[in-house]
Design a protein around this motif. Sequence first.
Motif, PDB file in Angstrom:
ATOM      1  N   ILE A  98       8.182   5.417   5.691  1.00 37.44           N
ATOM      2  CA  ILE A  98       7.064   4.964   6.521  1.00 37.44           C
ATOM      3  C   ILE A  98       7.402   5.217   7.990  1.00 37.44           C
ATOM      4  CG2 ILE A  98       5.641   2.980   7.152  1.00 37.44           C
ATOM      5  CD1 ILE A  98       6.518   1.764   4.409  1.00 37.44           C
ATOM      6  N   ALA A  99       6.575   6.000   8.641  1.00 32.40           N
ATOM      7  CA  ALA A  99       6.788   6.333  10.051  1.00 32.40           C
ATOM      8  C   ALA A  99       5.878   5.478  10.926  1.00 32.40           C
ATOM      9  CB  ALA A  99       6.507   7.808  10.291  1.00 32.40           C
ATOM     10  N   ILE A 100       6.469   4.829  11.926  1.00 34.51           N
ATOM     11  CA  ILE A 100       5.707   4.012  12.874  1.00 34.51           C
ATOM     12  C   ILE A 100       5.879   4.610  14.263  1.00 34.51           C
ATOM     13  CG2 ILE A 100       5.277   1.691  13.748  1.00 34.51           C
ATOM     14  CD1 ILE A 100       6.816   0.583  11.380  1.00 34.51           C
ATOM     15  N   THR A 101       4.771   4.985  14.867  1.00 30.60           N
ATOM     16  CA  THR A 101       4.802   5.602  16.193  1.00 30.60           C
ATOM     17  C   THR A 101       3.793   4.899  17.106  1.00 30.60           C
ATOM     18  OG1 THR A 101       3.200   7.260  15.449  1.00 30.60           O
ATOM     19  CG2 THR A 101       5.526   7.863  15.344  1.00 30.60           C
ATOM     20  N   PRO A 102       3.953   4.992  18.420  1.00 30.16           N
ATOM     21  CA  PRO A 102       2.989   4.364  19.341  1.00 30.16           C
ATOM     22  C   PRO A 102       1.657   5.096  19.342  1.00 30.16           C
ATOM     23  CG  PRO A 102       4.614   5.640  20.557  1.00 30.16           C
ATOM     24  CD  PRO A 102       5.066   5.635  19.129  1.00 30.16           C
ATOM     25  N   LEU A 103       0.617   4.438  19.838  1.00 29.78           N
ATOM     26  CA  LEU A 103      -0.685   5.080  19.964  1.00 29.78           C
ATOM     27  C   LEU A 103      -0.544   6.348  20.789  1.00 29.78           C
ATOM     28  CD1 LEU A 103      -2.967   1.965  20.680  1.00 29.78           C
ATOM     29  CD2 LEU A 103      -2.541   3.098  18.489  1.00 29.78           C
ATOM     30  N   ARG A 104      -1.041   7.444  20.255  1.00 33.63           N
ATOM     31  CA  ARG A 104      -0.776   8.744  20.874  1.00 33.63           C
ATOM     32  C   ARG A 104      -1.581   8.990  22.141  1.00 33.63           C
ATOM     33  NH1 ARG A 104      -2.148  14.141  17.681  1.00 33.63           N
ATOM     34  NH2 ARG A 104      -3.660  14.497  19.322  1.00 33.63           N
ATOM     35  N   THR A 105      -2.732   8.353  22.256  1.00 29.20           N
ATOM     36  CA  THR A 105      -3.645   8.666  23.350  1.00 29.20           C
ATOM     37  C   THR A 105      -3.222   8.065  24.681  1.00 29.20           C
ATOM     38  OG1 THR A 105      -5.468   8.842  21.782  1.00 29.20           O
ATOM     39  CG2 THR A 105      -6.069   8.467  24.075  1.00 29.20           C
ATOM     40  N   PHE A 106      -2.424   7.003  24.632  1.00 27.89           N
ATOM     41  CA  PHE A 106      -2.075   6.279  25.857  1.00 27.89           C
ATOM     42  C   PHE A 106      -0.599   6.482  26.212  1.00 27.89           C
ATOM     43  CE2 PHE A 106      -5.326   3.784  23.499  1.00 27.89           C
ATOM     44  CZ  PHE A 106      -6.404   4.180  24.270  1.00 27.89           C
ATOM     45  N   PRO A 107      -0.256   6.431  27.500  1.00 32.85           N
ATOM     46  CA  PRO A 107       1.128   6.670  27.920  1.00 32.85           C
ATOM     47  C   PRO A 107       2.095   5.635  27.329  1.00 32.85           C
ATOM     48  CG  PRO A 107      -0.381   6.714  29.792  1.00 32.85           C
ATOM     49  CD  PRO A 107      -1.153   6.190  28.646  1.00 32.85           C
ATOM     50  N   VAL A 108       3.242   6.094  26.915  1.00 36.25           N
ATOM     51  CA  VAL A 108       4.264   5.199  26.364  1.00 36.25           C
ATOM     52  C   VAL A 108       4.970   4.464  27.495  1.00 36.25           C
ATOM     53  CG1 VAL A 108       6.466   5.098  25.143  1.00 36.25           C
ATOM     54  CG2 VAL A 108       4.634   6.558  24.287  1.00 36.25           C
ATOM     55  N   ILE A 109       5.130   3.158  27.314  1.00 39.54           N
ATOM     56  CA  ILE A 109       5.966   2.369  28.225  1.00 39.54           C
ATOM     57  C   ILE A 109       7.382   2.334  27.670  1.00 39.54           C
ATOM     58  CG2 ILE A 109       6.380   0.095  29.240  1.00 39.54           C
ATOM     59  CD1 ILE A 109       3.353  -0.348  29.188  1.00 39.54           C
ATOM     60  N   ARG A 110       7.513   1.836  26.431  1.00 38.17           N
ATOM     61  CA  ARG A 110       8.788   1.890  25.726  1.00 38.17           C
ATOM     62  C   ARG A 110       8.574   1.636  24.246  1.00 38.17           C
ATOM     63  NH1 ARG A 110      13.138  -2.451  26.811  1.00 38.17           N
ATOM     64  NH2 ARG A 110      13.157  -2.794  24.589  1.00 38.17           N
TER      65      ARG A 110
ATOM     66  N   THR B 138       0.822  -1.211   0.000  1.00 32.06           N
ATOM     67  CA  THR B 138       0.000   0.000   0.000  1.00 32.06           C
ATOM     68  C   THR B 138       0.859   1.265   0.000  1.00 32.06           C
ATOM     69  OG1 THR B 138      -0.163  -0.015   2.426  1.00 32.06           O
ATOM     70  CG2 THR B 138      -1.885  -1.170   1.188  1.00 32.06           C
ATOM     71  N   PHE B 139       2.168   1.092   0.143  1.00 33.57           N
ATOM     72  CA  PHE B 139       3.096   2.219   0.114  1.00 33.57           C
ATOM     73  C   PHE B 139       3.975   2.103  -1.132  1.00 33.57           C
ATOM     74  CE2 PHE B 139       2.493   0.823   4.547  1.00 33.57           C
ATOM     75  CZ  PHE B 139       1.859   1.936   5.068  1.00 33.57           C
ATOM     76  N   THR B 140       4.447   3.226  -1.607  1.00 31.34           N
ATOM     77  CA  THR B 140       5.376   3.200  -2.738  1.00 31.34           C
ATOM     78  C   THR B 140       6.781   2.867  -2.240  1.00 31.34           C
ATOM     79  OG1 THR B 140       5.848   5.570  -2.535  1.00 31.34           O
ATOM     80  CG2 THR B 140       4.004   4.924  -3.960  1.00 31.34           C
TER      81      THR B 140
END
Length: 264
Positions: free
Chosen positions: A86-98, A79-81
Amino acid sequence: MTYTAKFKVWRGDDEGGALQDFAVEVNEGEVVLDIVHRLQATEAPDLAVRWNCKAGKCGSCSAEINGKPRLMCMTRMNTFTEDETIAITPLRTFPVIRDLVTDVSYNYEKARMVPSFAPPADLEPGDYRMQQVDVERSQEFRKCIECFLCNNVCHAVRDHEENKTTFSGPRFLMRIAELDMHPLDTADRREVAVEDHGLGYCNITKCCTEVCPEHIHITDNALIPLKERVADRKYDPIFSVASLFRKNEKREKPGATPGGSTPR
Protein backbone atom coordinates in the motif's frame (compact mmCIF):
# COMPACT_ATOMS: atom_id res chain seq x y z
CA MET A 1 -6.93 -11.30 12.96
CA THR A 2 -3.50 -9.67 12.89
CA TYR A 3 -1.00 -9.61 10.04
CA THR A 4 1.96 -7.53 8.87
CA ALA A 5 1.31 -5.29 5.89
CA LYS A 6 3.82 -3.77 3.51
CA PHE A 7 3.66 0.00 3.10
CA LYS A 8 5.45 2.58 1.00
CA VAL A 9 5.14 6.04 2.54
CA TRP A 10 6.40 9.21 0.89
CA ARG A 11 9.00 11.00 3.02
CA GLY A 12 10.46 14.35 2.12
CA ASP A 13 9.80 18.07 1.88
CA ASP A 14 9.48 20.84 -0.70
CA GLU A 15 13.00 20.12 -1.93
CA GLY A 16 12.30 16.47 -2.77
CA GLY A 17 11.77 13.05 -1.30
CA ALA A 18 11.04 9.40 -2.03
CA LEU A 19 8.91 6.42 -0.99
CA GLN A 20 10.20 4.58 2.06
CA ASP A 21 9.38 0.95 2.84
CA PHE A 22 7.75 -0.09 6.12
CA ALA A 23 6.26 -3.27 7.56
CA VAL A 24 3.45 -2.47 10.00
CA GLU A 25 1.11 -4.59 12.11
CA VAL A 26 -2.54 -4.48 11.06
CA ASN A 27 -5.46 -5.47 13.29
CA GLU A 28 -9.01 -6.29 12.33
CA GLY A 29 -11.27 -3.29 11.76
CA GLU A 30 -8.50 -0.74 11.31
CA VAL A 31 -8.26 2.05 8.76
CA VAL A 32 -5.18 3.45 7.02
CA LEU A 33 -4.92 6.32 9.51
CA ASP A 34 -4.62 3.76 12.34
CA ILE A 35 -1.65 2.26 10.57
CA VAL A 36 -0.04 5.66 10.04
CA HIS A 37 -0.40 6.36 13.77
CA ARG A 38 1.17 2.98 14.62
CA LEU A 39 3.96 3.75 12.19
CA GLN A 40 4.59 7.03 14.01
CA ALA A 41 4.60 5.23 17.36
CA THR A 42 6.94 2.41 16.36
CA GLU A 43 9.18 3.27 13.41
CA ALA A 44 8.89 6.87 12.22
CA PRO A 45 8.15 9.29 15.08
CA ASP A 46 9.02 12.26 12.87
CA LEU A 47 6.50 11.35 10.15
CA ALA A 48 4.37 14.44 9.40
CA VAL A 49 0.66 13.81 8.83
CA ARG A 50 -2.37 16.07 9.17
CA TRP A 51 -5.50 14.71 10.87
CA ASN A 52 -8.16 15.77 13.35
CA CYS A 53 -11.54 14.05 13.78
CA LYS A 54 -10.81 10.49 12.55
CA ALA A 55 -14.49 10.32 11.61
CA GLY A 56 -14.58 11.48 7.99
CA LYS A 57 -15.94 14.93 8.87
CA CYS A 58 -12.97 17.31 9.04
CA GLY A 59 -11.25 16.51 5.73
CA SER A 60 -7.78 16.89 7.28
CA CYS A 61 -6.30 13.47 6.50
CA SER A 62 -6.57 13.68 2.71
CA ALA A 63 -3.87 11.72 0.89
CA GLU A 64 -3.37 9.54 -2.17
CA ILE A 65 -3.57 5.83 -1.40
CA ASN A 66 -2.34 3.63 -4.22
CA GLY A 67 -2.72 6.65 -6.47
CA LYS A 68 -6.34 7.43 -5.56
CA PRO A 69 -7.23 10.55 -3.54
CA ARG A 70 -8.94 9.40 -0.33
CA LEU A 71 -9.44 10.15 3.35
CA MET A 72 -7.08 7.94 5.34
CA CYS A 73 -9.59 7.68 8.20
CA MET A 74 -12.28 6.33 5.88
CA THR A 75 -10.14 3.85 3.93
CA ARG A 76 -10.45 0.45 5.61
CA MET A 77 -7.55 -1.96 5.56
CA ASN A 78 -9.83 -4.86 4.64
CA THR A 79 -10.23 -3.33 1.18
CA PHE A 80 -6.66 -4.45 0.46
CA THR A 81 -5.29 -7.97 0.34
CA GLU A 82 -2.75 -9.06 2.95
CA ASP A 83 0.03 -9.44 0.39
CA GLU A 84 -0.67 -6.06 -1.26
CA THR A 85 1.81 -3.21 -0.92
CA ILE A 86 0.00 0.00 0.00
CA ALA A 87 1.52 3.28 -1.14
CA ILE A 88 0.62 6.50 0.69
CA THR A 89 1.63 9.78 -0.92
CA PRO A 90 0.65 13.45 -0.36
CA LEU A 91 -1.95 15.19 -2.49
CA ARG A 92 -0.22 15.75 -5.80
CA THR A 93 -1.85 19.04 -6.76
CA PHE A 94 -0.64 21.08 -3.79
CA PRO A 95 2.93 21.91 -2.70
CA VAL A 96 4.46 19.54 -0.16
CA ILE A 97 5.37 20.97 3.23
CA ARG A 98 6.72 17.72 4.68
CA ASP A 99 5.93 14.03 4.25
CA LEU A 100 2.14 13.66 3.89
CA VAL A 101 1.34 17.30 4.72
CA THR A 102 0.63 19.66 1.82
CA ASP A 103 0.09 23.40 1.58
CA VAL A 104 -3.60 23.82 0.71
CA SER A 105 -3.64 27.62 1.15
CA TYR A 106 -4.62 27.93 -2.54
CA ASN A 107 -8.09 26.75 -1.53
CA TYR A 108 -8.48 29.31 1.24
CA GLU A 109 -7.36 32.10 -1.07
CA LYS A 110 -10.06 31.08 -3.55
CA ALA A 111 -12.64 30.83 -0.75
CA ARG A 112 -12.04 34.48 0.16
CA MET A 113 -12.80 35.47 -3.44
CA VAL A 114 -16.36 34.09 -3.36
CA PRO A 115 -18.86 36.94 -2.73
CA SER A 116 -20.76 36.32 0.47
CA PHE A 117 -24.50 35.71 0.78
CA ALA A 118 -26.40 38.92 -0.07
CA PRO A 119 -30.01 38.91 1.20
CA PRO A 120 -32.43 41.75 0.36
CA ALA A 121 -31.49 44.92 2.22
CA ASP A 122 -34.93 45.31 3.79
CA LEU A 123 -35.11 41.73 5.03
CA GLU A 124 -34.83 41.47 8.80
CA PRO A 125 -33.38 38.44 10.63
CA GLY A 126 -36.23 36.04 11.32
CA ASP A 127 -38.12 37.07 8.21
CA TYR A 128 -36.31 34.65 5.91
CA ARG A 129 -38.78 32.31 4.22
CA MET A 130 -37.85 29.50 1.82
CA GLN A 131 -39.77 26.69 0.19
CA GLN A 132 -38.66 23.24 1.26
CA VAL A 133 -37.71 22.37 -2.31
CA ASP A 134 -35.23 25.29 -2.30
CA VAL A 135 -33.78 24.14 1.03
CA GLU A 136 -33.27 20.62 -0.28
CA ARG A 137 -31.75 21.81 -3.54
CA SER A 138 -28.69 23.35 -1.90
CA GLN A 139 -28.56 21.19 1.24
CA GLU A 140 -26.46 18.59 -0.59
CA PHE A 141 -23.64 21.08 -1.14
CA ARG A 142 -23.49 21.95 2.56
CA LYS A 143 -22.26 18.44 3.30
CA CYS A 144 -18.85 19.44 1.94
CA ILE A 145 -16.09 18.85 4.54
CA GLU A 146 -13.46 20.73 2.52
CA CYS A 147 -11.09 17.80 2.18
CA PHE A 148 -10.15 19.35 -1.21
CA LEU A 149 -9.99 15.95 -2.88
CA CYS A 150 -12.14 17.35 -5.69
CA ASN A 151 -9.74 20.22 -6.33
CA ASN A 152 -6.80 17.82 -6.02
CA VAL A 153 -8.10 15.46 -8.69
CA CYS A 154 -9.41 18.13 -11.09
CA HIS A 155 -7.04 17.92 -14.05
CA ALA A 156 -7.49 21.63 -14.85
CA VAL A 157 -5.60 22.33 -11.61
CA ARG A 158 -3.63 19.12 -11.19
CA ASP A 159 -1.93 19.14 -14.58
CA HIS A 160 -1.76 22.90 -15.21
CA GLU A 161 -0.10 24.90 -12.46
CA GLU A 162 -0.63 28.07 -14.48
CA ASN A 163 -4.41 27.71 -14.13
CA LYS A 164 -4.34 28.25 -10.37
CA THR A 165 -4.37 32.02 -10.75
CA THR A 166 -7.63 32.02 -12.71
CA PHE A 167 -9.41 28.78 -11.76
CA SER A 168 -10.94 28.03 -8.36
CA GLY A 169 -11.74 24.37 -8.95
CA PRO A 170 -14.96 22.44 -8.31
CA ARG A 171 -15.11 23.12 -4.56
CA PHE A 172 -15.64 26.86 -4.92
CA LEU A 173 -17.60 26.77 -8.16
CA MET A 174 -19.97 24.52 -6.20
CA ARG A 175 -20.15 27.21 -3.50
CA ILE A 176 -20.99 29.84 -6.11
CA ALA A 177 -23.67 27.54 -7.56
CA GLU A 178 -25.15 27.00 -4.09
CA LEU A 179 -25.44 30.74 -3.48
CA ASP A 180 -26.77 31.37 -6.98
CA MET A 181 -29.56 28.84 -6.32
CA HIS A 182 -30.57 30.53 -3.06
CA PRO A 183 -33.91 32.30 -3.58
CA LEU A 184 -32.99 35.09 -1.13
CA ASP A 185 -29.58 35.88 -2.60
CA THR A 186 -29.64 39.12 -4.59
CA ALA A 187 -26.16 38.93 -6.16
CA ASP A 188 -25.75 37.89 -9.78
CA ARG A 189 -22.81 35.48 -9.62
CA ARG A 190 -22.71 34.31 -13.23
CA GLU A 191 -20.13 36.78 -14.45
CA VAL A 192 -18.04 36.25 -11.31
CA ALA A 193 -18.11 32.49 -11.91
CA VAL A 194 -16.65 32.96 -15.38
CA GLU A 195 -14.32 35.93 -14.99
CA ASP A 196 -12.97 35.44 -11.47
CA HIS A 197 -13.30 31.69 -10.88
CA GLY A 198 -12.73 30.20 -14.34
CA LEU A 199 -15.95 28.25 -14.87
CA GLY A 200 -14.97 27.78 -18.51
CA TYR A 201 -11.99 25.61 -17.51
CA CYS A 202 -14.34 22.90 -16.24
CA ASN A 203 -15.16 20.33 -18.92
CA ILE A 204 -17.43 18.21 -16.68
CA THR A 205 -15.40 14.99 -16.62
CA LYS A 206 -16.96 14.20 -13.19
CA CYS A 207 -13.63 13.23 -11.63
CA CYS A 208 -14.48 15.56 -8.73
CA THR A 209 -17.74 13.73 -8.09
CA GLU A 210 -16.00 10.34 -8.16
CA VAL A 211 -13.63 11.15 -5.28
CA CYS A 212 -16.04 13.07 -3.02
CA PRO A 213 -16.25 11.23 0.33
CA GLU A 214 -19.65 12.84 1.01
CA HIS A 215 -21.01 11.57 -2.34
CA ILE A 216 -22.02 15.06 -3.45
CA HIS A 217 -23.06 15.18 -7.10
CA ILE A 218 -20.77 18.14 -7.76
CA THR A 219 -20.86 17.98 -11.55
CA ASP A 220 -24.50 17.09 -12.20
CA ASN A 221 -26.16 19.17 -9.49
CA ALA A 222 -23.84 22.19 -9.21
CA LEU A 223 -21.42 22.73 -12.10
CA ILE A 224 -23.66 21.80 -15.03
CA PRO A 225 -26.63 23.89 -13.78
CA LEU A 226 -24.25 26.82 -13.20
CA LYS A 227 -22.89 26.47 -16.74
CA GLU A 228 -26.46 26.38 -18.07
CA ARG A 229 -27.37 29.63 -16.29
CA VAL A 230 -24.22 31.29 -17.62
CA ALA A 231 -25.06 30.15 -21.15
CA ASP A 232 -28.64 31.39 -20.80
CA ARG A 233 -27.34 34.83 -19.87
CA LYS A 234 -24.64 34.94 -22.54
CA TYR A 235 -26.85 33.84 -25.44
CA ASP A 236 -30.14 35.46 -24.39
CA PRO A 237 -30.89 37.87 -27.31
CA ILE A 238 -32.73 40.36 -25.07
CA PHE A 239 -29.88 40.45 -22.59
CA SER A 240 -27.36 40.82 -25.43
CA VAL A 241 -29.16 43.92 -26.76
CA ALA A 242 -29.42 45.37 -23.25
CA SER A 243 -25.70 44.77 -22.76
CA LEU A 244 -24.91 46.77 -25.89
CA PHE A 245 -26.89 49.73 -24.56
CA ARG A 246 -25.09 49.51 -21.22
CA LYS A 247 -21.70 49.43 -22.93
CA ASN A 248 -22.63 52.49 -25.00
CA GLU A 249 -23.69 54.33 -21.85
CA LYS A 250 -20.33 53.60 -20.24
CA ARG A 251 -18.50 54.95 -23.29
CA GLU A 252 -20.37 58.26 -23.12
CA LYS A 253 -18.59 60.86 -21.04
CA PRO A 254 -20.62 62.81 -18.47
CA GLY A 255 -22.23 65.79 -20.16
CA ALA A 256 -21.41 64.59 -23.68
CA THR A 257 -24.02 64.34 -26.44
CA PRO A 258 -24.42 61.18 -28.59
CA GLY A 259 -22.68 62.97 -31.44
CA GLY A 260 -19.61 63.54 -29.34
CA SER A 261 -19.92 67.34 -29.00
CA THR A 262 -20.16 69.01 -25.65
CA PRO A 263 -23.26 71.19 -25.12
CA ARG A 264 -22.60 74.89 -24.59
